[in-house]
Design a protein around this motif. Structure first.
Motif, PDB file in Angstrom:
ATOM      1  N   VAL A  26       0.874  -1.216   0.208  1.00 14.00           N
ATOM      2  CA  VAL A  26      -0.132  -0.116   0.083  1.00 14.00           C
ATOM      3  C   VAL A  26       0.661   1.308  -0.129  1.00 14.00           C
ATOM      4  O   VAL A  26       0.244   2.451   0.247  1.00 14.00           O
ATOM      5  CB  VAL A  26      -0.761  -0.008   1.341  1.00 14.00           C
ATOM      6  CG1 VAL A  26      -1.790  -1.248   0.974  1.00 14.00           C
ATOM      7  CG2 VAL A  26      -0.174  -0.034   2.555  1.00 14.00           C
ATOM      8  N   GLN A  54      -0.621   5.042   0.006  1.00 11.96           N
ATOM      9  CA  GLN A  54      -0.269   6.083   1.152  1.00 11.96           C
ATOM     10  C   GLN A  54       0.115   7.381   0.394  1.00 11.96           C
ATOM     11  O   GLN A  54      -0.156   8.367   1.166  1.00 11.96           O
ATOM     12  CB  GLN A  54       0.306   5.361   2.081  1.00 11.96           C
ATOM     13  CG  GLN A  54      -0.321   4.331   2.926  1.00 11.96           C
ATOM     14  CD  GLN A  54       0.783   3.671   3.876  1.00 11.96           C
ATOM     15  OE1 GLN A  54       1.728   3.289   3.452  1.00 11.96           O
ATOM     16  NE2 GLN A  54       0.121   3.249   5.025  1.00 11.96           N
ATOM     17  N   ILE A  79      -6.353   3.382   4.494  1.00 13.59           N
ATOM     18  CA  ILE A  79      -6.124   2.206   4.702  1.00 13.59           C
ATOM     19  C   ILE A  79      -6.949   1.558   5.827  1.00 13.59           C
ATOM     20  O   ILE A  79      -7.278   2.389   6.674  1.00 13.59           O
ATOM     21  CB  ILE A  79      -4.558   2.191   5.053  1.00 13.59           C
ATOM     22  CG1 ILE A  79      -3.602   2.651   4.158  1.00 13.59           C
ATOM     23  CG2 ILE A  79      -4.017   0.690   5.281  1.00 13.59           C
ATOM     24  CD1 ILE A  79      -3.654   2.457   2.482  1.00 13.59           C
ATOM     25  N   ILE A 109      -5.728  -1.228   1.122  1.00 12.48           N
ATOM     26  CA  ILE A 109      -6.449  -0.036   0.606  1.00 12.48           C
ATOM     27  C   ILE A 109      -8.227  -0.211   0.982  1.00 12.48           C
ATOM     28  O   ILE A 109      -8.777  -1.222   0.451  1.00 12.48           O
ATOM     29  CB  ILE A 109      -6.141   0.149  -0.736  1.00 12.48           C
ATOM     30  CG1 ILE A 109      -4.780   0.097  -0.858  1.00 12.48           C
ATOM     31  CG2 ILE A 109      -6.717   1.221  -1.405  1.00 12.48           C
ATOM     32  CD1 ILE A 109      -4.313   0.282  -2.404  1.00 12.48           C
ATOM     33  N   THR A 120     -11.322   4.177  -4.011  1.00 16.60           N
ATOM     34  CA  THR A 120     -10.539   4.663  -2.881  1.00 16.60           C
ATOM     35  C   THR A 120     -11.389   5.706  -2.574  1.00 16.60           C
ATOM     36  O   THR A 120     -12.179   6.417  -2.835  1.00 16.60           O
ATOM     37  CB  THR A 120      -9.336   4.632  -3.261  1.00 16.60           C
ATOM     38  OG1 THR A 120      -9.135   5.668  -4.023  1.00 16.60           O
ATOM     39  CG2 THR A 120      -8.820   3.312  -3.795  1.00 16.60           C
ATOM     40  N   CYS A 158      -3.762  -5.665  -3.370  1.00 16.64           N
ATOM     41  CA  CYS A 158      -3.403  -4.416  -2.440  1.00 16.64           C
ATOM     42  C   CYS A 158      -4.601  -4.056  -1.636  1.00 16.64           C
ATOM     43  O   CYS A 158      -4.594  -3.237  -0.741  1.00 16.64           O
ATOM     44  CB  CYS A 158      -3.112  -3.206  -3.497  1.00 16.64           C
ATOM     45  SG  CYS A 158      -4.216  -2.941  -4.788  1.00 16.64           S
ATOM     46  N   THR A 159      -5.954  -4.543  -1.949  1.00 13.01           N
ATOM     47  CA  THR A 159      -7.267  -4.191  -1.267  1.00 13.01           C
ATOM     48  C   THR A 159      -7.535  -5.421  -0.400  1.00 13.01           C
ATOM     49  O   THR A 159      -8.443  -5.326   0.250  1.00 13.01           O
ATOM     50  CB  THR A 159      -8.255  -4.087  -2.164  1.00 13.01           C
ATOM     51  OG1 THR A 159      -8.546  -5.238  -2.991  1.00 13.01           O
ATOM     52  CG2 THR A 159      -8.002  -3.115  -3.357  1.00 13.01           C
TER      53      THR A 159
END
Length: 311
Positions: free
Chosen positions: A153, A157, A163, A169, A177, A188-189
């Protein structure tokens, strides 16, 4: 560089936990070993020990065996029942796991075990594994130790994306997002496997182009499967605040802490140790009560005498 819509697909990185000798050459993560082998690193004939936790160990085993590396043992930190039971509801994943584990012949699979130390002079030569109260030392040329994956992430960021508590994420149902025009998809999620990553990528593509999709049910299904296989660790979550207790602790005369109840439900009474000592000093320093007729302190009557008088 400018953009109208941005889709983040930064994937995940491997979680590594240090142990004695983990910086020796030849010690890598389980996913790192896969990447090195696929990148062309020769491992044929090198004895390998794969350790850590999660489904990545089985994938690393399959890759290492296919490259001609003899795998001595797979050391799983978690109990065996958790991972096996999680596959029963997904026949496709169960068949995939069975296909990967066909190379288990001659490989020791130890559960509830961890790598304690790696030994060697200039390169790893031995690894010590703790199995309950026992310790086993194996001669090897490579140690691949990884404890699952965590979302990557860093870029999110830097863009200011929110987050969530699990360290991934935060996205909504359309993969949006918290930053306008920025979408995220894949691990990443949340680390949930290739199937969910493909579904989320398609949802994010539709969301970025302004078209609504119908893959929410598949997304929810694979997220439930990932939660069963690898439950999110509670160590990354902030500790829940406990409600204020209805008891406080004050210092007794013998320097012990004795429990005392609050005097009233709505009383504002400090329960810190310093406040307890202050109240104790005030109580013991207060003048003792005296008898109005004799001027002496009232004589204490033993409970046994009180019981006799009551009879």
């Amino acid at each position: 560089m400018t953009y109208g819509r941005l889709i983040l697909a930064t994937g995940a990185r491997e979680r590594l936990l240090p142990f004695a000798g983990w910086t020796l050459p030849g010690v890598t993560g389980a996913g790192a070993l896969q990447a090195l082998i696929k990148g062309g690193m020769p491992v044929r004939g090198e004895r390998v020990v794969i350790a850590g936790s999660g489904p990545l160990l089985i994938a690393a085993l399959s890759t290492a065996r296919a490259a001609g590396a003899p795998v001595l043992a797979v050391v799983e930190q978690a109990p065996a029942a958790r991972f096996g039971a999680s596959l029963l509801r997904e026949p496709a994943k169960l068949r995939q796991a069975i296909g990967m584990t066909r190379g288990f012949a001659g490989v020791s699979y130890w559960t509830s075990s961890i790598v304690e130390a790696a030994h060697g002079a200039g390169h790893v030569q031995q690894v010590t594994i703790r199995r309950g109260e026992r310790r086993v030392t194996l001669d090897c040329e490579r140690v691949a130790c990884g404890f699952g994956l965590v979302p990557n992430v860093a870029l999110a960021q830097a863009l200011g994306c929110a987050i969530d508590e699990a360290g991934a994420i935060a996205v909504d149902g359309a993969q949006r997002t918290s930053v306008d025009g920025v979408f995220a998809a894949g691990e990443c999620t949340g680390v949930c496997g290739a199937e969910l990553a493909a579904v989320e990528g398609e949802i994010a593509e539709w969301g970025a182009s302004g078209v609504s999709g119908t893959l929410q049910a598949q997304r929810a299904r694979w997220r439930r499967f990932a939660a069963r296989v690898d439950p999110p660790s509670r160590s990354n979550r902030p500790p829940a605040r406990r409600p204020p207790t209805a008891r406080c602790y004050a210092a007794a005369k013998t320097s012990r802490l004795a429990k005392c109840a609050r005097s009233a439900p709505g009383a504002t009474r400090s329960c810190t140790p310093a406040a307890g000592w202050a109240r104790a000093r005030e109580r013991f320093a207060a003048p003792r009560r005296t008898c109005t007729s004799t001027g002496r302190p009232p004589r204490r009557v033993r409970r046994s005498a009180q019981r006799k008088s009551a009879r």
